[in-house]
Design a protein around this motif. Structure first.
Motif, PDB file in Angstrom:
ATOM      1  N   SER A 125       1.487 -37.060   3.031  1.00 22.30           N
ATOM      2  CA  SER A 125       1.774 -36.701   4.675  1.00 22.30           C
ATOM      3  C   SER A 125       2.973 -37.770   4.886  1.00 22.30           C
ATOM      4  O   SER A 125       3.233 -38.790   4.239  1.00 22.30           O
ATOM      5  CB  SER A 125       0.432 -36.890   5.484  1.00 22.30           C
ATOM      6  OG  SER A 125       0.288 -38.324   5.154  1.00 22.30           O
ATOM      7  N   GLY A 126       3.566 -37.668   5.945  1.00 23.56           N
ATOM      8  CA  GLY A 126       4.503 -38.359   6.454  1.00 23.56           C
ATOM      9  C   GLY A 126       4.706 -38.158   8.096  1.00 23.56           C
ATOM     10  O   GLY A 126       4.017 -37.368   8.677  1.00 23.56           O
ATOM     11  N   THR A 127       5.337 -39.218   8.501  1.00 23.17           N
ATOM     12  CA  THR A 127       5.306 -39.314  10.177  1.00 23.17           C
ATOM     13  C   THR A 127       6.706 -39.163  10.536  1.00 23.17           C
ATOM     14  O   THR A 127       7.759 -39.760   9.830  1.00 23.17           O
ATOM     15  CB  THR A 127       5.005 -40.613  10.582  1.00 23.17           C
ATOM     16  OG1 THR A 127       3.498 -40.903  10.182  1.00 23.17           O
ATOM     17  CG2 THR A 127       4.908 -40.864  12.060  1.00 23.17           C
ATOM     18  N   LEU A 128       7.046 -38.369  11.566  1.00 19.47           N
ATOM     19  CA  LEU A 128       8.399 -38.097  12.122  1.00 19.47           C
ATOM     20  C   LEU A 128       8.445 -38.521  13.737  1.00 19.47           C
ATOM     21  O   LEU A 128       7.510 -38.059  14.479  1.00 19.47           O
ATOM     22  CB  LEU A 128       8.862 -36.577  12.208  1.00 19.47           C
ATOM     23  CG  LEU A 128      10.046 -36.183  12.671  1.00 19.47           C
ATOM     24  CD1 LEU A 128      11.218 -36.794  12.133  1.00 19.47           C
ATOM     25  CD2 LEU A 128       9.967 -34.684  12.770  1.00 19.47           C
ATOM     26  N   HIS A 129       9.368 -39.580  13.819  1.00 21.83           N
ATOM     27  CA  HIS A 129       9.580 -40.021  15.062  1.00 21.83           C
ATOM     28  C   HIS A 129      10.558 -38.845  15.891  1.00 21.83           C
ATOM     29  O   HIS A 129      11.631 -38.713  15.531  1.00 21.83           O
ATOM     30  CB  HIS A 129      10.183 -41.383  15.082  1.00 21.83           C
ATOM     31  CG  HIS A 129      10.183 -42.183  16.420  1.00 21.83           C
ATOM     32  ND1 HIS A 129      10.616 -43.250  16.707  1.00 21.83           N
ATOM     33  CD2 HIS A 129      10.304 -41.604  17.636  1.00 21.83           C
ATOM     34  CE1 HIS A 129      10.489 -43.676  18.058  1.00 21.83           C
ATOM     35  NE2 HIS A 129      10.283 -42.650  18.725  1.00 21.83           N
ATOM     36  N   VAL A 165       2.584 -36.053  12.861  1.00 17.66           N
ATOM     37  CA  VAL A 165       2.140 -36.512  11.573  1.00 17.66           C
ATOM     38  C   VAL A 165       2.117 -35.021  10.630  1.00 17.66           C
ATOM     39  O   VAL A 165       1.238 -34.102  11.179  1.00 17.66           O
ATOM     40  CB  VAL A 165       0.920 -37.230  11.333  1.00 17.66           C
ATOM     41  CG1 VAL A 165       0.417 -37.522   9.880  1.00 17.66           C
ATOM     42  CG2 VAL A 165       0.987 -38.617  12.053  1.00 17.66           C
ATOM     43  N   LEU A 166       2.788 -35.075   9.495  1.00 12.02           N
ATOM     44  CA  LEU A 166       3.024 -33.723   8.994  1.00 12.02           C
ATOM     45  C   LEU A 166       2.450 -33.920   7.490  1.00 12.02           C
ATOM     46  O   LEU A 166       2.475 -34.811   6.865  1.00 12.02           O
ATOM     47  CB  LEU A 166       4.291 -33.413   8.530  1.00 12.02           C
ATOM     48  CG  LEU A 166       5.077 -33.175   9.946  1.00 12.02           C
ATOM     49  CD1 LEU A 166       6.529 -33.281  10.003  1.00 12.02           C
ATOM     50  CD2 LEU A 166       4.588 -31.962  10.674  1.00 12.02           C
ATOM     51  N   LEU A 221       4.632 -24.218  11.128  1.00  8.97           N
ATOM     52  CA  LEU A 221       4.702 -25.540  11.460  1.00  8.97           C
ATOM     53  C   LEU A 221       3.459 -26.175  11.938  1.00  8.97           C
ATOM     54  O   LEU A 221       3.065 -27.190  11.632  1.00  8.97           O
ATOM     55  CB  LEU A 221       5.676 -25.720  12.618  1.00  8.97           C
ATOM     56  CG  LEU A 221       7.322 -25.298  12.012  1.00  8.97           C
ATOM     57  CD1 LEU A 221       7.946 -25.332  13.273  1.00  8.97           C
ATOM     58  CD2 LEU A 221       7.787 -26.180  10.944  1.00  8.97           C
ATOM     59  N   ALA A 222       2.514 -25.274  12.682  1.00  8.95           N
ATOM     60  CA  ALA A 222       1.233 -25.657  13.178  1.00  8.95           C
ATOM     61  C   ALA A 222       0.259 -26.025  11.690  1.00  8.95           C
ATOM     62  O   ALA A 222      -0.402 -27.109  12.099  1.00  8.95           O
ATOM     63  CB  ALA A 222       0.685 -24.826  14.015  1.00  8.95           C
ATOM     64  N   ASP A 223       0.471 -25.139  11.066  1.00 11.47           N
ATOM     65  CA  ASP A 223      -0.201 -25.294   9.761  1.00 11.47           C
ATOM     66  C   ASP A 223       0.149 -26.601   8.998  1.00 11.47           C
ATOM     67  O   ASP A 223      -0.749 -27.145   8.312  1.00 11.47           O
ATOM     68  CB  ASP A 223      -0.274 -24.180   8.864  1.00 11.47           C
ATOM     69  CG  ASP A 223      -0.854 -22.989   9.359  1.00 11.47           C
ATOM     70  OD1 ASP A 223      -1.683 -23.147  10.401  1.00 11.47           O
ATOM     71  OD2 ASP A 223      -0.748 -21.718   8.905  1.00 11.47           O
ATOM     72  N   CYS A 224       1.083 -26.875   9.225  1.00 11.83           N
ATOM     73  CA  CYS A 224       1.827 -28.356   8.319  1.00 11.83           C
ATOM     74  C   CYS A 224       1.606 -29.586   9.321  1.00 11.83           C
ATOM     75  O   CYS A 224       1.917 -30.788   8.842  1.00 11.83           O
ATOM     76  CB  CYS A 224       3.363 -28.077   8.309  1.00 11.83           C
ATOM     77  SG  CYS A 224       3.533 -26.753   7.068  1.00 11.83           S
ATOM     78  N   THR A 225       1.301 -29.251  10.420  1.00 10.08           N
ATOM     79  CA  THR A 225       1.083 -30.495  11.527  1.00 10.08           C
ATOM     80  C   THR A 225      -0.395 -31.004  11.462  1.00 10.08           C
ATOM     81  O   THR A 225      -1.424 -30.391  11.323  1.00 10.08           O
ATOM     82  CB  THR A 225       1.285 -30.241  12.930  1.00 10.08           C
ATOM     83  OG1 THR A 225       2.644 -29.663  12.875  1.00 10.08           O
ATOM     84  CG2 THR A 225       0.987 -31.280  13.901  1.00 10.08           C
ATOM     85  N   ILE A 226      -0.309 -32.364  11.252  1.00  9.99           N
ATOM     86  CA  ILE A 226      -1.827 -33.162  11.272  1.00  9.99           C
ATOM     87  C   ILE A 226      -2.303 -33.555  12.451  1.00  9.99           C
ATOM     88  O   ILE A 226      -3.345 -33.184  12.977  1.00  9.99           O
ATOM     89  CB  ILE A 226      -1.699 -34.404  10.347  1.00  9.99           C
ATOM     90  CG1 ILE A 226      -1.747 -33.964   8.805  1.00  9.99           C
ATOM     91  CG2 ILE A 226      -3.047 -35.135  10.331  1.00  9.99           C
ATOM     92  CD1 ILE A 226      -1.166 -34.967   7.921  1.00  9.99           C
TER      93      ILE A 226
END
Length: 134
Positions: A11-15, A35-36, A80-85
């Motif tokens: 996973s990773g975080t995008l500001h 968070v993705l 994108l929703a499926d990839c979003t934590i």
């Protein structure tokens, strides 16, 4: 060389940034982030497969291979929703969880968010161990 030493994080975080390319911060001064799941994760693979399956199902039902702009936007929002934590420090019409993600990614007036997330997901280097979130 053990190639697994080059594996990406799951996973990773995008500001997030606004339409003026300025970093977003909440009222409390905290970063607005998403968070993705990374392209190397099982949830991402599942989301990608689901996206392909929806397209194949549509083609089988309708016998067409093209999508309207609205269909394409809805399909992108689903992926994108499926990839979003989760989102942090972001509110949208009182929605939470997957509904929040679908709402944000479907709203064309804040389309800069879905564009950022899609671009971020498309670059494996964003999920390397030393990747920054900005």
């Amino acid at each position: 060389m053990d190639i697994t030493s080059k594996a990406v994080s799951l996973s990773g975080t995008l500001h997030l940034r606004d339409a003026n390319d300025e970093l977003l911060y909440g009222e409390d001064g905290e970063a607005v982030v998403v968070v993705l799941h990374s392209p190397g994760s099982k949830p991402y693979a599942k989301a990608s497969a689901a996206q392909q399956n929806r397209l194949v199902d549509k083609m089988k039902r309708k016998g067409v291979t093209s999508q309207t702009a609205e269909q394409k936007a809805a399909e992108s929002a689903e992926f994108l929703a499926d990839c979003t934590i989760e989102f942090k420090n972001l509110e949208y019409k009182g929605l939470v969880g997957r509904d929040l993600a679908i709402g944000v990614y479907s709203d064309t007036t804040i389309g800069f968010i879905s564009d950022q997330v899609a671009k971020h997901l498309g670059d494996w280097s964003n999920f390397t161990k030393g990747a920054t979130q900005d």
